[in-house]
Design a protein around this motif. Structure first.
Motif, PDB file in Angstrom:
ATOM      1  N   GLY A   1      35.612  41.419  21.223  1.00  0.00           N
ATOM      2  CA  GLY A   1      34.865  40.724  21.915  1.00  0.00           C
ATOM      3  C   GLY A   1      34.517  41.005  23.584  1.00  0.00           C
ATOM      4  N   PRO A   2      33.390  40.371  23.966  1.00  0.00           N
ATOM      5  CA  PRO A   2      32.970  40.621  25.316  1.00  0.00           C
ATOM      6  C   PRO A   2      34.184  40.288  26.403  1.00  0.00           C
ATOM      7  CG  PRO A   2      31.656  38.955  24.731  1.00  0.00           C
ATOM      8  CD  PRO A   2      32.612  39.255  23.332  1.00  0.00           C
ATOM      9  N   TRP A   3      34.083  41.079  27.567  1.00  0.00           N
ATOM     10  CA  TRP A   3      34.912  40.798  28.692  1.00  0.00           C
ATOM     11  C   TRP A   3      34.288  39.631  29.397  1.00  0.00           C
ATOM     12  CZ3 TRP A   3      36.229  46.320  30.268  1.00  0.00           C
ATOM     13  CH2 TRP A   3      37.145  46.896  29.518  1.00  0.00           C
ATOM     14  N   ASP A   4      34.759  38.405  29.826  1.00  0.00           N
ATOM     15  CA  ASP A   4      34.038  37.687  30.694  1.00  0.00           C
ATOM     16  C   ASP A   4      34.330  37.590  32.227  1.00  0.00           C
ATOM     17  OD1 ASP A   4      33.496  35.855  28.374  1.00  0.00           O
ATOM     18  OD2 ASP A   4      35.443  35.072  28.202  1.00  0.00           O
ATOM     19  N   LYS A   5      35.562  38.232  32.465  1.00  0.00           N
ATOM     20  CA  LYS A   5      35.610  38.712  34.022  1.00  0.00           C
ATOM     21  C   LYS A   5      36.326  39.700  34.186  1.00  0.00           C
ATOM     22  CE  LYS A   5      38.839  34.828  33.858  1.00  0.00           C
ATOM     23  NZ  LYS A   5      39.106  33.307  33.978  1.00  0.00           N
TER      24      LYS A   5
ATOM     25  N   GLU B   1      27.016  32.846  28.815  1.00  0.00           N
ATOM     26  CA  GLU B   1      27.748  31.604  29.231  1.00  0.00           C
ATOM     27  C   GLU B   1      28.213  31.808  30.574  1.00  0.00           C
ATOM     28  OE1 GLU B   1      28.378  34.058  26.551  1.00  0.00           O
ATOM     29  OE2 GLU B   1      27.879  32.658  24.873  1.00  0.00           O
ATOM     30  N   ASN B   2      28.295  32.801  31.301  1.00  0.00           N
ATOM     31  CA  ASN B   2      28.870  32.802  32.623  1.00  0.00           C
ATOM     32  C   ASN B   2      27.631  32.299  33.463  1.00  0.00           C
ATOM     33  OD1 ASN B   2      31.375  33.655  32.368  1.00  0.00           O
ATOM     34  ND2 ASN B   2      30.738  35.869  32.485  1.00  0.00           N
TER      35      ASN B   2
ATOM     36  N   LEU C   1      43.650  39.962  44.992  1.00  0.00           N
ATOM     37  CA  LEU C   1      42.563  40.132  44.068  1.00  0.00           C
ATOM     38  C   LEU C   1      41.223  39.211  44.051  1.00  0.00           C
ATOM     39  CD1 LEU C   1      44.508  40.868  40.919  1.00  0.00           C
ATOM     40  CD2 LEU C   1      43.598  42.507  42.257  1.00  0.00           C
ATOM     41  N   GLN C   2      40.149  39.551  43.806  1.00  0.00           N
ATOM     42  CA  GLN C   2      38.985  38.855  43.729  1.00  0.00           C
ATOM     43  C   GLN C   2      38.289  38.822  42.470  1.00  0.00           C
ATOM     44  OE1 GLN C   2      35.874  40.064  46.724  1.00  0.00           O
ATOM     45  NE2 GLN C   2      37.546  40.748  48.080  1.00  0.00           N
ATOM     46  N   GLU C   3      37.774  37.639  41.964  1.00  0.00           N
ATOM     47  CA  GLU C   3      37.363  37.525  40.716  1.00  0.00           C
ATOM     48  C   GLU C   3      35.840  37.714  40.629  1.00  0.00           C
ATOM     49  OE1 GLU C   3      38.536  34.305  37.633  1.00  0.00           O
ATOM     50  OE2 GLU C   3      36.522  33.648  38.441  1.00  0.00           O
ATOM     51  N   ARG C   4      35.366  38.590  39.446  1.00  0.00           N
ATOM     52  CA  ARG C   4      33.958  38.736  39.330  1.00  0.00           C
ATOM     53  C   ARG C   4      33.666  38.601  37.772  1.00  0.00           C
ATOM     54  NH1 ARG C   4      33.895  38.094  43.996  1.00  0.00           N
ATOM     55  NH2 ARG C   4      33.068  39.718  45.626  1.00  0.00           N
ATOM     56  N   LEU C   5      32.584  37.871  37.431  1.00  0.00           N
ATOM     57  CA  LEU C   5      32.067  37.589  36.249  1.00  0.00           C
ATOM     58  C   LEU C   5      31.121  38.703  35.616  1.00  0.00           C
ATOM     59  CD1 LEU C   5      31.600  33.691  36.377  1.00  0.00           C
ATOM     60  CD2 LEU C   5      33.526  34.972  35.623  1.00  0.00           C
ATOM     61  N   PHE C   6      31.302  38.938  34.517  1.00  0.00           N
ATOM     62  CA  PHE C   6      30.234  39.963  33.788  1.00  0.00           C
ATOM     63  C   PHE C   6      29.091  39.095  33.630  1.00  0.00           C
ATOM     64  CE2 PHE C   6      34.064  42.487  32.941  1.00  0.00           C
ATOM     65  CZ  PHE C   6      33.467  43.816  33.078  1.00  0.00           C
ATOM     66  N   VAL C   7      27.848  39.721  33.699  1.00  0.00           N
ATOM     67  CA  VAL C   7      26.955  38.889  33.191  1.00  0.00           C
ATOM     68  C   VAL C   7      26.538  38.509  31.731  1.00  0.00           C
ATOM     69  CG1 VAL C   7      24.235  39.115  33.201  1.00  0.00           C
ATOM     70  CG2 VAL C   7      25.486  39.912  35.089  1.00  0.00           C
ATOM     71  N   SER C   8      26.710  37.408  31.417  1.00  0.00           N
ATOM     72  CA  SER C   8      26.532  36.826  30.051  1.00  0.00           C
ATOM     73  C   SER C   8      25.903  35.482  30.189  1.00  0.00           C
ATOM     74  CB  SER C   8      27.956  36.649  29.341  1.00  0.00           C
ATOM     75  OG  SER C   8      28.565  35.582  29.807  1.00  0.00           O
TER      76      SER C   8
END
Length: 91
Positions: free
Chosen positions: A27-31, A50-51, A41-48
């Motif tokens: 499956g795809p990575w969400d973040k 759902e995001n 640590l900082q959170e970043r979302l992949f472009v999808s």
């Protein structure tokens, strides 16, 4: 992650890290999280799709939104994305 297949590329104005998923990971990575150490640590979302939808729900309609406002929200659909580009449709 597959350590041997991961890569790092650094130039004067950019750095890129290539990560390779282990075969057991599906499956795809969400973040992802990044930073100099675990405590910062900082959170970043992949472009999808759902995001993007989640981001728009948060930005365009805070928790106090009424139902008519929800129905008038734009719909963003992710049509295609690659390393070089992303194609989205806004309705």
């Amino acid at each position: 992650l597959m350590s041997p297949e991961s890569s790092v590329s650094v130039s004067a104005h950019n750095a890129a890290i290539g990560l390779t998923k282990a075969p057991s990971s599906t499956g795809p990575w969400d973040k992802f999280y990044f930073g100099p150490d675990v405590s910062t640590l900082q959170e970043r979302l992949f472009v999808s799709e759902e995001n993007i939808d989640g981001f728009l729900d948060t930005v365009l309609c805070p928790s106090s939104c009424s139902q008519p406002a929800l129905e008038s929200q734009p719909l963003i659909e992710t049509l295609d994305f690659t390393e070089d580009r992303i194609q989205i449709r806004l309705k």
